[in-house]
Design a protein around this motif. Structure first.
Motif, PDB file in Angstrom:
ATOM      1  N   ARG A  34       0.823  -1.216   0.000  1.00  0.00           N
ATOM      2  CA  ARG A  34       0.000   0.000   0.000  1.00  0.00           C
ATOM      3  C   ARG A  34       0.853   1.259   0.000  1.00  0.00           C
ATOM      4  NH1 ARG A  34      -3.047  -2.904   4.257  1.00  0.00           N
ATOM      5  NH2 ARG A  34      -4.836  -3.931   3.274  1.00  0.00           N
ATOM      6  N   ASP A  35       2.121   1.105   0.348  1.00  0.00           N
ATOM      7  CA  ASP A  35       3.042   2.244   0.322  1.00  0.00           C
ATOM      8  C   ASP A  35       3.652   2.314  -1.078  1.00  0.00           C
ATOM      9  OD1 ASP A  35       4.910   4.211   0.689  1.00  0.00           O
ATOM     10  OD2 ASP A  35       5.777   3.353   2.512  1.00  0.00           O
ATOM     11  N   VAL A  36       2.886   2.877  -1.994  1.00  0.00           N
ATOM     12  CA  VAL A  36       3.302   2.880  -3.398  1.00  0.00           C
ATOM     13  C   VAL A  36       4.608   3.645  -3.583  1.00  0.00           C
ATOM     14  CG1 VAL A  36       2.627   3.531  -5.741  1.00  0.00           C
ATOM     15  CG2 VAL A  36       0.910   2.660  -4.148  1.00  0.00           C
ATOM     16  N   ALA A  37       4.803   4.703  -2.810  1.00  0.00           N
ATOM     17  CA  ALA A  37       6.035   5.490  -2.931  1.00  0.00           C
ATOM     18  C   ALA A  37       7.253   4.639  -2.583  1.00  0.00           C
ATOM     19  CB  ALA A  37       5.972   6.721  -2.033  1.00  0.00           C
ATOM     20  N   PHE A  38       7.123   3.816  -1.548  1.00  0.00           N
ATOM     21  CA  PHE A  38       8.252   2.966  -1.161  1.00  0.00           C
ATOM     22  C   PHE A  38       8.511   1.890  -2.213  1.00  0.00           C
ATOM     23  CE2 PHE A  38      10.106  -0.762   0.884  1.00  0.00           C
ATOM     24  CZ  PHE A  38      11.226  -0.202   1.486  1.00  0.00           C
ATOM     25  N   VAL A  39       7.444   1.263  -2.704  1.00  0.00           N
ATOM     26  CA  VAL A  39       7.621   0.229  -3.726  1.00  0.00           C
ATOM     27  C   VAL A  39       8.220   0.834  -4.988  1.00  0.00           C
ATOM     28  CG1 VAL A  39       6.468  -1.517  -5.127  1.00  0.00           C
ATOM     29  CG2 VAL A  39       5.726  -1.135  -2.775  1.00  0.00           C
ATOM     30  N   ARG A  40       7.800   2.052  -5.316  1.00  0.00           N
ATOM     31  CA  ARG A  40       8.389   2.730  -6.474  1.00  0.00           C
ATOM     32  C   ARG A  40       9.883   2.950  -6.258  1.00  0.00           C
ATOM     33  NH1 ARG A  40       5.127   6.529  -6.791  1.00  0.00           N
ATOM     34  NH2 ARG A  40       3.884   5.841  -8.576  1.00  0.00           N
ATOM     35  N   SER A  41      10.265   3.278  -5.033  1.00  0.00           N
ATOM     36  CA  SER A  41      11.683   3.453  -4.727  1.00  0.00           C
ATOM     37  C   SER A  41      12.450   2.143  -4.887  1.00  0.00           C
ATOM     38  CB  SER A  41      11.857   3.984  -3.300  1.00  0.00           C
ATOM     39  OG  SER A  41      11.301   5.274  -3.170  1.00  0.00           O
ATOM     40  N   LEU A  42      11.813   1.034  -4.505  1.00  0.00           N
ATOM     41  CA  LEU A  42      12.439  -0.274  -4.707  1.00  0.00           C
ATOM     42  C   LEU A  42      12.716  -0.516  -6.188  1.00  0.00           C
ATOM     43  CD1 LEU A  42      10.428  -2.724  -2.397  1.00  0.00           C
ATOM     44  CD2 LEU A  42      12.784  -1.943  -2.081  1.00  0.00           C
ATOM     45  N   VAL A  43      11.697  -0.256  -6.997  1.00  0.00           N
ATOM     46  CA  VAL A  43      11.839  -0.487  -8.435  1.00  0.00           C
ATOM     47  C   VAL A  43      12.892   0.442  -9.021  1.00  0.00           C
ATOM     48  CG1 VAL A  43      10.636  -0.467 -10.649  1.00  0.00           C
ATOM     49  CG2 VAL A  43       9.474  -1.329  -8.610  1.00  0.00           C
TER      50      VAL A  43
END
Length: 237
Positions: A34-43
């Motif tokens: 749900r933390d899209v910003a964090f997942v985007r940072s992972l990618v």
């Protein structure tokens, strides 16, 4: 050349802590998705890891481990990864690596892609155990598009050469990826008919076409002989 840093600054230790918290924990995976910003940072870490040196490589490897974990057991997390074009980014990274890049880094990317693709294939179906319902809505479109990407000729040009790696750490995830992804006759036909780029070029050249279709020549000769026989019989009658 300047390299854009990930939007959220993370250290290798930060990523290791996240990795340890989500492995085997579906609740934590769903919460993190749900933390899209964090997942985007992972990618983004995965996307830039091959060009930012040693620290970037370590970040990329840890991010790849987390992506692999997120893709299992949480459709919400998988949906987020697909929306961020994670399979395409991993494939591109694998195509850019060379044998001089660290093996743990390349292996982490291969395992992450394998995990994402295996989860995608299970949703697209047919399900391995026949227990999963057919997907509907946007998830159906995204998973089918991701699976078809694996069997695109450009993707196979990048992935299949990795099967020749002397290291099982790199070759084995690709074997598992292909076995998980192959769910239809179309997929099997695509794999069995694949030719490397050099052989495709040879096959499309005039000499290559003649060399690869000897049966066509035999058929033509046979047709001529049959025609001559018919003419002789007609003349004799």
């Amino acid at each position: 050349m300047s390299v854009e840093e990930p939007s959220t600054l993370m250290s290798v230790q930060d990523l290791k802590r996240v990795k340890n918290s989500v492995i085997g924990n579906p609740v934590a995976k769903t919460a993190l998705s749900r933390d899209v910003a964090f997942v985007r940072s992972l990618v983004e870490c995965v996307d830039v890891a091959s060009v930012v040196g040693t620290v970037g490589n370590e970040l990329g490897a840890e991010a790849a481990h987390i992506i692999a974990s997120l893709s299992y057991g949480s459709e919400s997390a998988l949906d987020t990864l697909l929306r961020l074009q994670t399979p395409r980014i991993l494939i591109f990274a694998l195509s850019q690596f060379t044998p001089t890049d660290p093996l743990p880094l390349r292996s982490a990317y291969a395992r992450a892609l394998r995990a994402v693709v295996a989860s995608v294939a299970e949703i697209v179906g047919p399900s391995e155990y026949g227990l999963r319902p057919e997907p509907t809505g946007p998830m159906q479109i995204e998973t089918k598009a991701a699976l078809e990407l694996i069997f695109a000729i450009e993707t196979l040009d990048s992935l299949l050469p990795l099967l020749l790696s002397p290291s099982p750490q790199l070759a084995t995830p690709i074997v598992h990826l292909l076995s998980s992804a192959t769910r239809s006759l179309h997929h099997r036909t695509t794999l069995s008919s694949y030719l490397p780029p050099s052989e495709r070029i040879a096959a499309t050249s005039p000499s290559g076409a003649n060399a690869t279709s000897p049966i066509a020549g035999e058929v033509e000769v046979g047709q001529v002989e049959v025609g001559r026989a018919v003419q002789v019989e007609e003349g004799g009658s």
